[in-house]
Design an enzyme around this catalytic site. Structure first.
Site, mmCIF file in Angstrom:
data_model
loop_
_atom_site.group_PDB
_atom_site.id
_atom_site.type_symbol
_atom_site.label_atom_id
_atom_site.label_comp_id
_atom_site.label_asym_id
_atom_site.label_seq_id
_atom_site.Cartn_x
_atom_site.Cartn_y
_atom_site.Cartn_z
ATOM 1 N N ASP A 174 -5.779 7.190 -5.506
ATOM 2 C CA ASP A 174 -6.067 8.586 -5.145
ATOM 3 C C ASP A 174 -6.968 8.635 -3.919
ATOM 4 O O ASP A 174 -6.725 9.390 -2.969
ATOM 5 C CB ASP A 174 -6.766 9.263 -6.335
ATOM 6 C CG ASP A 174 -6.631 10.769 -6.361
ATOM 7 O OD1 ASP A 174 -7.503 11.422 -6.948
ATOM 8 O OD2 ASP A 174 -5.658 11.286 -5.786
ATOM 9 N N ASP B 145 0.859 -1.185 0.000
ATOM 10 C CA ASP B 145 0.000 0.000 0.000
ATOM 11 C C ASP B 145 0.896 1.236 0.000
ATOM 12 O O ASP B 145 1.740 1.387 0.897
ATOM 13 C CB ASP B 145 -0.881 -0.036 1.264
ATOM 14 C CG ASP B 145 -1.883 1.092 1.334
ATOM 15 O OD1 ASP B 145 -2.931 0.916 1.977
ATOM 16 O OD2 ASP B 145 -1.621 2.155 0.743
ATOM 17 N N ILE B 146 0.720 2.085 -0.982
ATOM 18 C CA ILE B 146 1.608 3.262 -1.092
ATOM 19 C C ILE B 146 1.484 4.172 0.126
ATOM 20 O O ILE B 146 2.443 4.874 0.476
ATOM 21 C CB ILE B 146 1.317 4.031 -2.402
ATOM 22 C CG1 ILE B 146 2.531 4.918 -2.768
ATOM 23 C CG2 ILE B 146 0.025 4.836 -2.322
ATOM 24 C CD1 ILE B 146 2.456 5.471 -4.179
ATOM 25 N N TYR C 200 -8.199 4.106 -15.350
ATOM 26 C CA TYR C 200 -7.898 4.658 -16.691
ATOM 27 C C TYR C 200 -7.541 3.589 -17.721
ATOM 28 O O TYR C 200 -7.364 3.896 -18.896
ATOM 29 C CB TYR C 200 -6.809 5.720 -16.585
ATOM 30 C CG TYR C 200 -7.295 7.073 -16.044
ATOM 31 C CD1 TYR C 200 -8.635 7.270 -15.712
ATOM 32 C CD2 TYR C 200 -6.432 8.140 -15.881
ATOM 33 C CE1 TYR C 200 -9.088 8.498 -15.231
ATOM 34 C CE2 TYR C 200 -6.864 9.370 -15.388
ATOM 35 C CZ TYR C 200 -8.201 9.529 -15.071
ATOM 36 O OH TYR C 200 -8.655 10.754 -14.586
HETATM 37 N N1 APR Z 1 -1.393 1.638 -2.997
HETATM 38 C C1 APR Z 1 -0.758 1.407 -4.174
HETATM 39 N N2 APR Z 1 -1.405 1.232 -5.341
HETATM 40 C C2 APR Z 1 -2.755 1.273 -5.311
HETATM 41 C C3 APR Z 1 -3.491 1.501 -4.122
HETATM 42 C C4 APR Z 1 -2.755 1.686 -2.932
HETATM 43 N N3 APR Z 1 -3.344 1.915 -1.754
HETATM 44 N N4 APR Z 1 -4.829 1.484 -4.440
HETATM 45 C C5 APR Z 1 -4.906 1.233 -5.763
HETATM 46 N N5 APR Z 1 -3.670 1.095 -6.290
HETATM 47 C C6 APR Z 1 -3.279 0.794 -7.669
HETATM 48 C C7 APR Z 1 -4.309 0.140 -8.547
HETATM 49 O O1 APR Z 1 -4.436 -1.247 -8.245
HETATM 50 C C8 APR Z 1 -3.671 0.386 -9.914
HETATM 51 O O2 APR Z 1 -2.672 -0.597 -10.156
HETATM 52 O O3 APR Z 1 -2.993 2.015 -8.331
HETATM 53 C C9 APR Z 1 -2.981 1.754 -9.738
HETATM 54 C C10 APR Z 1 -3.668 2.910 -10.440
HETATM 55 O O4 APR Z 1 -5.079 2.705 -10.436
HETATM 56 P P1 APR Z 1 -6.097 3.913 -10.119
HETATM 57 O O5 APR Z 1 -5.964 4.299 -8.716
HETATM 58 O O6 APR Z 1 -7.440 3.478 -10.616
HETATM 59 O O7 APR Z 1 -5.545 5.128 -11.006
HETATM 60 P P2 APR Z 1 -5.741 5.448 -12.555
HETATM 61 O O8 APR Z 1 -5.914 4.206 -13.368
HETATM 62 O O9 APR Z 1 -4.601 6.361 -12.878
HETATM 63 O O10 APR Z 1 -7.123 6.241 -12.608
HETATM 64 C C11 APR Z 1 -7.166 7.541 -12.055
HETATM 65 O O11 APR Z 1 -9.174 7.115 -10.844
HETATM 66 O O12 APR Z 1 -9.326 7.242 -8.581
HETATM 67 C C12 APR Z 1 -9.559 7.928 -9.731
HETATM 68 O O13 APR Z 1 -9.275 10.236 -9.101
HETATM 69 C C13 APR Z 1 -8.707 9.161 -9.834
HETATM 70 O O14 APR Z 1 -9.933 9.933 -11.740
HETATM 71 C C14 APR Z 1 -8.719 9.364 -11.319
HETATM 72 C C15 APR Z 1 -8.608 7.935 -11.848
#
Ligand code: APR
Length: 165
Positions: A34, A10-11, A121
């Site tokens: 996010d 978890d980041i 995305y």
């Molecule tokens: N720690 C690390 N990585 C995470 C965590 C976490 N706690 N939660 C999710 N992820 C991973 C997901 O599994 C994925 O591999 O982060 C990566 C990016 O996924 P998203 O969070 O869906 O980001 P993205 O695909 O860039 O979409 C962005 O989604 O949440 C909304 O506000 C955000 O509109 C924006 C869009």
């Protein structure tokens, strides 16, 4: 030369100077990574994001990290929404490059990245991992430790494979 590592986790639990969030242009927070970062940082993060929004796809902007301390900075970047045209790879590369540039401006020596754009995305994970590693390797930085944080096994494998390439 920065050390580049891949971890599964978890980041919001990473002990680094700056963590990157995969945001949308409003910087008000959302789901996925996010949402996790905004929940951990508290309401100040959305307020600080709103004050510097919008953030264009491929760009990166920093705010304090609020309740995420000892993390000092959150670097908000907006990935490309995957549709399969050519421009998305360049936009994703720009996210990684701009985040490192912003981290240098902040004098952050350690930075953690999620797998930008590979969730909501829809960017294909393996291709995104290759772009992430290649861009980080090609971007001059004063950071000494760069951590890719995978949230699932498939992403972890993709990043490890890209790093070995
Ligand atoms: N720690 C690390 N990585 C995470 C965590 C976490 N706690 N939660 C999710 N992820 C991973 C997901 O599994 C994925 O591999 O982060 C990566 C990016 O996924 P998203 O969070 O869906 O980001 P993205 O695909 O860039 O979409 C962005 O989604 O949440 C909304 O506000 C955000 O509109 C924006 C869009």
């Amino acid at each position: 030369m920065a050390t580049i590592e891949v971890v599964l986790g978890d980041i919001t639990e990473q002990r680094v100077d700056a963590i990157v969030t995969a945001a949308n242009e409003s910087l008000l927070g959302g789901g996925g990574v996010d949402g996790a970062i905004h929940r951990a940082a508290g309401p100040g993060l959305a307020e600080a994001g709103a004050a510097i929004a919008p953030c264009d796809p491929g760009d990166a902007k920093a705010t304090p990290a609020f309740d995420l301390a000892p993390v000092q900075h959150v670097i908000h970047t907006v990935g490309p929404v995957w549709t399969g045209d050519d421009g998305e790879a360049d936009t994703l590369a720009s996210c990684y490059r701009r985040c490192l540039q912003v981290a240098d401006e902040l004098r952050a020596s350690s930075i953690a990245f999620p797998a930008i754009a590979t969730g909501v995305y829809g960017f294909p994970t393996d291709q995104a991992a290759r772009i992430a590693v290649a861009t980080i390797r090609a971007t001059p930085t004063n950071a000494t430790r760069i951590t890719f944080v995978a949230f699932d096994e498939a992403t972890h494998h993709a990043l490890i494979t890209a790093l070995a390439g």
